[in-house]
Design an enzyme around this catalytic site. Structure first.
Site, mmCIF file in Angstrom:
data_model
loop_
_atom_site.group_PDB
_atom_site.id
_atom_site.type_symbol
_atom_site.label_atom_id
_atom_site.label_comp_id
_atom_site.label_asym_id
_atom_site.label_seq_id
_atom_site.Cartn_x
_atom_site.Cartn_y
_atom_site.Cartn_z
ATOM 1 N N ARG A 51 0.822 -1.218 0.000
ATOM 2 C CA ARG A 51 0.000 0.000 0.000
ATOM 3 C C ARG A 51 0.852 1.262 0.000
ATOM 4 N NH1 ARG A 51 -3.696 -0.933 5.134
ATOM 5 N NH2 ARG A 51 -1.678 -1.681 5.871
ATOM 6 N N LYS A 145 0.517 -19.359 5.910
ATOM 7 C CA LYS A 145 -0.323 -19.689 7.053
ATOM 8 C C LYS A 145 -0.535 -18.433 7.898
ATOM 9 C CE LYS A 145 2.663 -21.273 10.852
ATOM 10 N NZ LYS A 145 2.028 -20.606 11.962
ATOM 11 N N HIS A 175 6.651 -23.601 5.805
ATOM 12 C CA HIS A 175 8.098 -23.543 5.579
ATOM 13 C C HIS A 175 8.839 -24.731 6.174
ATOM 14 C CE1 HIS A 175 7.972 -21.596 9.601
ATOM 15 N NE2 HIS A 175 9.179 -22.105 9.751
ATOM 16 N N LYS A 179 12.532 -27.492 4.716
ATOM 17 C CA LYS A 179 13.806 -27.736 5.392
ATOM 18 C C LYS A 179 14.488 -28.970 4.804
ATOM 19 C CE LYS A 179 12.574 -25.522 9.765
ATOM 20 N NZ LYS A 179 13.662 -24.538 9.750
ATOM 21 N N GLU A 213 11.290 -23.640 21.333
ATOM 22 C CA GLU A 213 11.749 -22.281 21.034
ATOM 23 C C GLU A 213 12.162 -21.576 22.321
ATOM 24 O OE1 GLU A 213 9.464 -20.125 17.897
ATOM 25 O OE2 GLU A 213 7.982 -21.679 18.303
ATOM 26 N N ASP A 232 -1.071 -22.488 16.326
ATOM 27 C CA ASP A 232 0.088 -21.876 15.694
ATOM 28 C C ASP A 232 1.102 -22.907 15.206
ATOM 29 O OD1 ASP A 232 1.616 -19.442 15.037
ATOM 30 O OD2 ASP A 232 3.018 -20.158 16.560
ATOM 31 N N HIS A 237 2.663 -27.263 11.447
ATOM 32 C CA HIS A 237 4.056 -27.711 11.390
ATOM 33 C C HIS A 237 4.245 -29.128 11.930
ATOM 34 C CE1 HIS A 237 4.964 -23.785 10.113
ATOM 35 N NE2 HIS A 237 5.149 -23.216 11.271
ATOM 36 N N LYS A 328 7.076 -22.142 23.840
ATOM 37 C CA LYS A 328 7.876 -20.913 23.871
ATOM 38 C C LYS A 328 8.639 -20.833 25.195
ATOM 39 C CE LYS A 328 6.036 -19.113 20.063
ATOM 40 N NZ LYS A 328 6.816 -18.802 18.849
#
Length: 480
Positions: A51, A145, A175, A179, A213, A232, A237, A328
């Protein structure tokens, strides 16, 4: 081993969301690496769309900055890459700029429209590409996603895309499937006679799939609080890693043959009992804020960690559970698949301390590679003693002469240009995954279940450990 770069035909890649975070971190550096590798035809072009009211020079300066932060390339090569790039300012949900985009694209080369934008814009962009005749019957559309928030929204999203493009034109990027190690999992299973005869419940005790993570959700907490670890990570995944580990050998290595077998795995998943689920949420520790601090919701019951015991109800895997976990603020950044083989049916070394049975560990990150843990005689005199030894293949060490490992986005974008959908999710896969995940989410939502608190830098909540301990098993350590 020397990698062979196969050039692609001339293309117009139209990147919506070209000034966004994903484009800056992954897409532009990935495209530059493929350009350096000599994979682009000379008359290929990349058209950035957003934009923002930018000149071509201003936009190219942004691309140059993104490349420079990820790659220490020389100025001449960067300049040559920038010459391929144009820019058009477009209002994705309105009428501004579409005439300019139509004038900038060509119909006599491969067209790929990459929608690196929020899913709420997918339908509007797809309709305008169709209605204005910008897209052709050979064009490809790429979407990121999340592919919906639940089954109903996934069906709506698929219907919007299919109203404008045929399924073979739609590329849904996950993604993780790009890998190197994930693809090597298929080669390991289906190109070697060593493992496939053992790849079943008769020889495999259980499988652990971990995506850990260290990062918190700080900076994206408001978005994350609407999804949580289940939506998520698990539904997409980890589901894809499970499918590639558990799938039957396809009759041939073609996109639909591979995706048919993955779909069968999802459809064979049993419903997960509430007792086979561990949900967690990280709490404050030292200078690190809590999940609730980062999400801006002091009453949040969204999970930042989830562990599940999953059963695949078919002949190959009956009696062999798959344990999935992701979270996380854990101890280390780690993604791996660990295949635990059963112990020998008869141990001929009575009274000896026998190490754990063979484990094949497939590492996605960091240090992509594979390790097979075996039992051998401890070297030296003094009789028979057993110890563990590892057969290790770290790609960076084992394939020193190979090209620099490609980032997942590099490979996947080039597959779009080639027209190869093998590593992309099909619409029925997405819907089947949501059909399995929705009842799990609905159960704890209906009961207003609160996730268990866990410490930052740990391996997750105590319930996750108990999930394994009650089956007489243990999670592999996350880090040292």
């Amino acid at each position: 081993m020397v990698s062979r770069v196969i050039p692609v035909n001339a293309f117009d890649l139209v990147l919506f969301g070209a000034t966004g975070d994903l484009a800056r971190r992954k897409i532009w550096p990935g495209l530059f690496h493929r350009f350096l590798a000599g994979q682009f035809a000379d008359d290929s072009r990349i058209i950035g769309v957003s934009r923002s009211d930018l000149s071509r020079a201003d936009f190219q300066a942004k691309v140059s900055a993104a490349i420079s932060s990820a790659h220490d390339g020389d100025k001449d090569k960067i300049s040559a890459f920038l010459d391929l790039i144009d820019y058009v300012s477009v209002d994705a949900a309105g009428d501004r700029g579409w005439d300019n985009l139509e004038a900038a694209t060509r119909s006599d080369v491969i067209q790929a429209f990459y929608l690196s934008v929020a899913p709420k814009f997918f339908g509007a962009i797809a309709r305008r590409l169709r209605d204005r005749g910008i897209a052709t019957e050979e064009s490809r559309i790429v979407v990121e996603k999340p592919f919906g928030h639940d089954l109903a929204s996934a069906r709506t999203l698929n219907a919007e895309l299919r109203a404008c493009f045929q399924e073979h034109q739609i590329y849904r990027i996950d993604h993780y499937l790009g890998k190197e190690t994930v693809q090597n999992l298929m080669a390991l299973r289906f190109a070697n006679s060593l493992f496939e005869p053992l790849w079943n419940a008769s020889h495999i005790d259980h499988v652990q799939i971990t995506v850990s993570e260290k990062l918190s959700v700080d900076g994206r907490g408001e978005y994350y609080d609407q999804s949580g670890a289940m939506r998520d990570m698990v539904q997409n995944h980890l589901m894809q890693l499970l499918c590639l580990t558990a799938m039957e050998p396809p009759s041939k290595f073609t996109p639909n043959a591979v995706r048919n077998e993955k779909l069968k795995v999802i459809e064979a998943l049993e419903a997960v009992e509430s007792s086979d689920i561990a949900r967690g949420q990280y709490r404050a520790s030292g200078d690190q804020g809590s999940y609730r601090d980062h999400s801006g919701n002091d009453k949040s019951i969204t999970e930042s960690f989830i562990g599940l015991k999953v059963n695949v109800a078919n002949w190959r895997w009956a009696g062999t559970p798959f344990y999935l976990r992701t979270g996380k603020c854990l101890r280390e950044r780690l993604s791996e698949i660990a295949v635990y083989f059963r112990n020998p049916p008869h141990m001929i070394f009575p009274g000896l301390d026998v190490p754990q049975g063979n484990v094949l560990v497939i590492r996605l990150q960091p240090d992509e590679g594979m390790t097979l843990h075996t039992t051998i005689k401890d070297p030296g005199p003094g009789g028979m003693r057993l110890t563990e030894a590892s057969l290790d293949m770290t790609f960076a060490d084992s394939l020193k002469d190979a090209e620099r490992p490609q980032d997942a986005y590099e490979r996947l974008i080039m597959d779009v240009i080639r027209g190869d959908q093998t590593l992309f999710m099909r619409g029925d896969e997405v819907e089947a995954a949501w059909a399995w995940a929705d009842p799990i989410i609905a159960d704890w939502t209906d009961r207003n279940l609160k996730p268990q608190q866990y410490d930052v830098g740990s391996s997750g909540p105590e319930d996750s450990l108990l999930l394994m301990h009650r089956d007489g098993r243990r999670w592999r350590p996350i880090g040292n």
